[in-house]
Design a protein around this motif. Structure first.
Motif, PDB file in Angstrom:
ATOM      1  N   ARG A   1      -0.153  -0.857  -8.636  1.00  0.00           N
ATOM      2  CA  ARG A   1       0.523  -2.056  -8.112  1.00  0.00           C
ATOM      3  C   ARG A   1      -0.068  -3.329  -8.721  1.00  0.00           C
ATOM      4  NH1 ARG A   1       2.942  -1.443  -2.910  1.00  0.00           N
ATOM      5  NH2 ARG A   1       4.716  -0.099  -3.319  1.00  0.00           N
ATOM      6  N   ARG A   2      -1.321  -3.216  -9.181  1.00  0.00           N
ATOM      7  CA  ARG A   2      -1.937  -4.368  -9.858  1.00  0.00           C
ATOM      8  C   ARG A   2      -1.599  -4.350 -11.359  1.00  0.00           C
ATOM      9  NH1 ARG A   2      -7.891  -5.850  -7.603  1.00  0.00           N
ATOM     10  NH2 ARG A   2      -7.191  -7.870  -8.432  1.00  0.00           N
ATOM     11  N   GLN A   3      -0.553  -3.607 -11.687  1.00  0.00           N
ATOM     12  CA  GLN A   3       0.017  -3.587 -13.050  1.00  0.00           C
ATOM     13  C   GLN A   3      -0.877  -2.887 -14.075  1.00  0.00           C
ATOM     14  OE1 GLN A   3       3.104  -4.599 -13.042  1.00  0.00           O
ATOM     15  NE2 GLN A   3       2.814  -5.300 -10.928  1.00  0.00           N
TER      16      GLN A   3
ATOM     17  N   ALA B   1      -2.696   4.178  -6.646  1.00  0.00           N
ATOM     18  CA  ALA B   1      -1.479   3.428  -6.304  1.00  0.00           C
ATOM     19  C   ALA B   1      -1.778   1.924  -6.243  1.00  0.00           C
ATOM     20  CB  ALA B   1      -0.923   3.915  -4.973  1.00  0.00           C
TER      21      ALA B   1
ATOM     22  N   LEU C   1       6.097   6.299  -3.616  1.00  0.00           N
ATOM     23  CA  LEU C   1       5.915   4.851  -3.819  1.00  0.00           C
ATOM     24  C   LEU C   1       6.606   4.353  -5.095  1.00  0.00           C
ATOM     25  CD1 LEU C   1       2.102   4.777  -2.911  1.00  0.00           C
ATOM     26  CD2 LEU C   1       3.931   3.681  -1.596  1.00  0.00           C
TER      27      LEU C   1
ATOM     28  N   LEU D   1       5.687   5.112  -8.098  1.00  0.00           N
ATOM     29  CA  LEU D   1       4.642   4.770  -9.073  1.00  0.00           C
ATOM     30  C   LEU D   1       4.277   5.955  -9.976  1.00  0.00           C
ATOM     31  CD1 LEU D   1       2.297   2.730  -6.667  1.00  0.00           C
ATOM     32  CD2 LEU D   1       3.760   1.816  -8.491  1.00  0.00           C
TER      33      LEU D   1
ATOM     34  N   LEU E   1      -0.818  -1.698   0.377  1.00  0.00           N
ATOM     35  CA  LEU E   1       0.386  -1.181  -0.290  1.00  0.00           C
ATOM     36  C   LEU E   1       1.652  -1.574   0.460  1.00  0.00           C
ATOM     37  CD1 LEU E   1      -0.820   2.466  -1.128  1.00  0.00           C
ATOM     38  CD2 LEU E   1      -0.401   0.619  -2.771  1.00  0.00           C
TER      39      LEU E   1
END
Ligand SMILES: C[S@@+](CC[C@H](N)C(=O)[O-])C[C@H]1O[C@@H](n2cnc3c(N)ncnc32)[C@H](O)[C@@H]1O
Length: 383
Positions: A225-227, A221, A250, A252, A173
């Motif tokens: 972050r990997r969409q 998370a 974050l 997110l 991350l």
């Protein structure tokens, strides 16, 4: 005070019974017998009382209570558990593991008998007590009434308060995750890298992902972050609050929906990730339920329910250490049997070797099991 909240009872100097609320974040019940104790109590006398299950409600100097706890710890280190049978070397890693768990539980029981009074704001009204109110408030929240709890638990929550402030750096991350008290901390980061790097099934981008038992929210998370759109569940309210905190930090929060659930949310996803507790043995407190999974309940529940929550072409990612296999607590054949019974097939497996200090400690009686341990990401599909 609600009826459900446990009380602790003792006799005051005039022999009158006194009651107050008992609090244990670990879920330990209050001792049935409690005596008042102070700096005049010898460590040997305290050890005998604590060993017999008597709580020592401290009203002396706070620092002396800490010294007493250390003195009890030294006595536990130097004396084997009382037993009718002569001590024999354990026969197998399973026996060593079970004996270690029993010794840890006994240690926790005995050291947990040193009790402190707490004010409603979590202050400790004893001579030379430090101001630990912030740590107490963070772990317990507002309680509105004075209570009694164990010194050992207080020291544990002070440690986790510091950890929560500092956070645990997660390379995948590029940021820290802040574990709350009692929530599984991703200190063994290798498994997070597996989830960050494994190839995503095409269905995940279309149908989103589930993170089952999200703890701090670290895997949710990574998936966000990997969409991916993620729904993350946990049974523990502390875990859900912790995940909300971390996902907010974050940026997110908008990508992950948090839900209280026993295992799965409703519906199906293109990717369903789960990192269940990996040792099938009884949890001795609410706090180690993230590591110990009696009778593999969560693991078996995940494998039994996964097929009903996957879209066609979807994948389940099971993160699992094989330590239990090396300890003789679960066999590979059992695991494969549960996978097949769940109408699943193994699409692939990515292994990593844990880097934690215990794995390299050759003096640990369980070294052979720890040195051989692999953590795997099992890619599972519909059979
Ligand atoms: C080993 S921790 C993993 C936490 C996080 N996913 C991670 O990888 O760091 C297991 C988590 O599963 C949760 N859990 C245990 N049983 C559960 C169940 N039946 N349903 C949902 N969550 C559960 C625990 O509260 C804990 O947060």
């Amino acid at each position: 005070m609600s009826d459900a909240e446990p009380q602790i009872t003792w006799l005051d100097d005039a022999g009158q019974p006194q009651h107050t609320r008992w609090r244990s974040l670990a879920g330990h019940p209050p001792p049935l017998r409690v005596v008042l104790a102070d700096d005049t109590l010898s460590a040997d006398a305290a050890f005998r009382l604590a060993q017999d299950g008597t709580g020592l409600l401290w009203r002396g100097d706070y620092q002396n209570a800490r010294h007493l706890l250390q003195a009890l710890g030294r006595r536990l280190d130097s004396r084997p558990a009382r037993s009718g049978a002569p001590a024999r070397p354990p026969a197998s890693l399973t026996a060593i593991f079970l004996a270690q768990r029993e010794a840890q539980a006994r240690r926790a029981r005995i050291l947990g008998q040193v009790l402190l009074p707490f004010d409603a704001d979590h202050g400790v009204p004893l001579r030379r007590a430090p101001d630990l109110r912030a740590a107490g408030a963070m772990a317990h929240g507002p309680v509105g009434q004075h209570y009694v709890g164990s010194l050992r638990e207080l020291l544990g929550l002070v440690g986790s308060f510091e950890w929560r402030k500092k956070g645990v750096m997660i390379a995948a991350l590029g940021a820290a995750i802040h574990p709350h008290h009692g929530v599984f901390s991703p200190v063994r980061g290798e498994y997070v890298d597996l989830v960050a790097k494994a190839p995503l099934p095409a269905a995940a981008a279309r149908d989103g992902a589930f993170d089952i038992g999200c703890g701090t929210g670290v895997l949710a998370a990574v998936l966000a972050r990997r969409q991916l759109r993620v729904t993350a569940t946990d049974l523990s309210p502390a875990a859900l609050a912790c995940a909300a905190d971390n996902l907010g930090r974050l940026g997110l929060a908008g990508a992950v929906r948090l839900q209280a659930a026993d295992l799965f949310p409703d519906g199906r996803a293109g990717l369903v990730v789960c990192n269940p507790p990996w040792v099938p043995a009884p949890a001795s407190s609410a706090l180690d339920a993230a590591v110990y999974d009696p009778d593999s309940r969560m693991l078996r529940g995940f494998l039994a329910g996964l097929a009903a929550h996957l879209v066609p072409g979807g994948e389940g990612w099971l993160i699992l250490s094989d330590l239990a296999e090396h300890l003789g607590l679960r066999s590979r054949a059992e695991l494969l049997g549960w996978i097949a019974a769940g109408r699943l097939r193994v699409l692939g497996r990515i292994d990593t070797r844990p880097q934690h200090r215990k794995a390299a400690d050759a003096t640990d009686p369980l070294h052979a099991a720890r040195a051989a341990e692999l953590t795997s990401l099992w890619r599972l599909g519909l059979a």
